[in-house]
Every structure is written in C-alpha cells, then in structure tokens.
Design an enzyme around this catalytic site. Sequence first.
Site, PDB file in Angstrom:
ATOM      1  N   GLU A  59    -102.923-110.687 -25.818  1.00 18.78           N
ATOM      2  CA  GLU A  59    -101.698-111.445 -25.396  1.00 18.78           C
ATOM      3  C   GLU A  59    -101.781-112.893 -25.859  1.00 18.78           C
ATOM      4  OE1 GLU A  59     -99.469-112.053 -21.130  1.00 18.78           O
ATOM      5  OE2 GLU A  59    -101.426-112.919 -21.383  1.00 18.78           O
ATOM      6  N   TRP A  81     -96.790-106.348 -20.706  1.00 21.03           N
ATOM      7  CA  TRP A  81     -95.209-106.738 -21.044  1.00 21.03           C
ATOM      8  C   TRP A  81     -94.464-105.787 -21.039  1.00 21.03           C
ATOM      9  CZ3 TRP A  81     -93.358-111.466 -20.915  1.00 21.03           C
ATOM     10  CH2 TRP A  81     -94.055-112.726 -20.707  1.00 21.03           C
ATOM     11  N   TYR A 104     -92.959-117.725 -24.502  1.00 20.16           N
ATOM     12  CA  TYR A 104     -94.110-118.561 -24.918  1.00 20.16           C
ATOM     13  C   TYR A 104     -94.484-118.588 -26.394  1.00 20.16           C
ATOM     14  CZ  TYR A 104     -95.230-117.539 -20.053  1.00 20.16           C
ATOM     15  OH  TYR A 104     -95.160-117.263 -18.753  1.00 20.16           O
ATOM     16  N   ASP A 179     -98.657-115.834  -9.481  1.00 22.13           N
ATOM     17  CA  ASP A 179     -98.967-114.773  -8.741  1.00 22.13           C
ATOM     18  C   ASP A 179    -100.445-114.701  -8.432  1.00 22.13           C
ATOM     19  OD1 ASP A 179     -99.615-112.252  -7.973  1.00 22.13           O
ATOM     20  OD2 ASP A 179     -98.419-111.336  -9.524  1.00 22.13           O
TER      21      ASP A 179
END
Length: 274
Positions: A59, A81, A104, A179
């Site tokens: 990622e 994703w 991003y 989260d």
Amino acid sequence: MRQYLDLLKDVLENGKGKSDPQGVGSIAVCGRTMRFDLSNGEIPLMTTKKVSFKFIAYELLWFLRGETNIQFLKDHGVTIWDEWATPEVCKQMNLPVGDVGRIYGAQWRHWKTTDGKEIDQITNLIEGLKQHPDWRRHMVTAWNPEDVDKVFVAPCHGIFKCFVADGEISLHLFQRSADIFLGVPYNIASYSLLLLMIAQVTGLKPKEFVHTMSDLHLYNNHFEQAREQLKRVPKKLPKIKLNPNIKNIFDFKYEDFTITDYDADPNIKAEVAI
C-alpha cells in the site's frame, strides 16, 4: 505496543457515542498521541494480533507511485482497497472502474496547482531534507479541500511532517479520523516504514514516529474483538532491515524489506465499515 492497548482501553472506557456515514455507530475520543522509537532497528508491527506487513508495504509503495487505480495492489494480491473501488462505488463517484480518486498517491505526487502545473510533494520533501534539514516546512498533505468531496472516502491520515535535529529524523503524522481497531495498526506500521525509507535515502538516522489522532473511534461491531485483544500480552517487536543499496525512495520494492522475529498472536477478524 502497550501504548496502543492503553488507547484501545481508553476508547472503550471513555468513548462517547457518535453516528457515522456508514450507519454502524461508534464511540470516540478526541486528540490522542503515541510515540514509537525507531532508532533500534525495530518496527512497530502489532503483536497482540497478526497484521500483514505485505499489505502495509505494498500500500505504501502504491502511494509513492502516485497512482489512484488499485490494479497495482491487485497484481500483488493486496485486497485492502477493494471495497472502495467496486464498479458501484466508482459509478457513484463518477470515477473509472478500479479508481479511488485523488487521495494519497495523487496528492503526494501530483498535486494540481491553479496554473495547471503539478507539485511532487515527496520529491520536494526528500530534496528539502537533504539541502535544508533544519527547515520547519518539511510537510506533505493529502488533504486538498477541492478534492475531498470527489472521493468515496476522504484522506484519513492527511498530513505528515518531518523533523531533523542532530542528524536524526522523526516523522509526525496528524490523522483526522482513526479506526483504532482495524486501521490504526496499519497506519502505525506504514508511517514507521515510510520514516525508515526517508531516513535511508537522506542519509539521516531514524529517530521517532509520532502519531497524533483527532477523532479516535471504535465501531460498535468491534467491541468484542477489542476486549479480546486487550486480554493479550504484547511481545517483543520484530526487526526490520532495508536494502542498503537503495538511495532513491521511488526505487524501493517489496523485496527490499526484510522482517525478522515477528511473533504475533492470531488475527482477530472484524468487518470493515464502508
């Protein structure tokens, strides 16, 4: 990683109920910070439940490529994703299939200016650290007000800044939405890895990853999983080694990272709130 468990306990005990766009419901606290020493060759990978370093690394490499389509991730078996790039989501956001929009990677590498040009924030960051390490402006942002309503999920970890003193570099991340059960363990490891990569290509020594979270929340369907994790005892953190021959941050590949002595408890499954 005791400090992570302390935060998890903090949210469980002190979190206030909130609604959310996903309709799941959560409890949350505002404004918490963790600090991780990266000077000893360790990386803060969660040990009270196993997380995938492969997913974390790929990622981050995807972000650094400046891409918005998840095909690079899918080509390497990374699925984190997938839920945000389904045909239904892409149609809803008027995006090509498999595209997550300008978050991003696009903002880091291809920030669009009002005069039609682009800014490569990562290249500018690396050059700035090399030429003017004491500057206070070594900052990268993924939060572009013009784009946040054009994507399905606005950047959660939006801004990071590097700090250099005495030849050592630290990285401070500001995360608007965190989260704590599913996302934060990945965020900790990802930005720690990014700091190690930046340190190597700038010739600086890695010092500390500082992680500040604003809305730190636990979804209502993660309570039992959180209580299960709190019963576990943290183990010694694993070691990480980067290929010392890599001198350009964009040249790193997954094979350039070696993790050793990663001893973690089994993963605890939980549903992603979408």
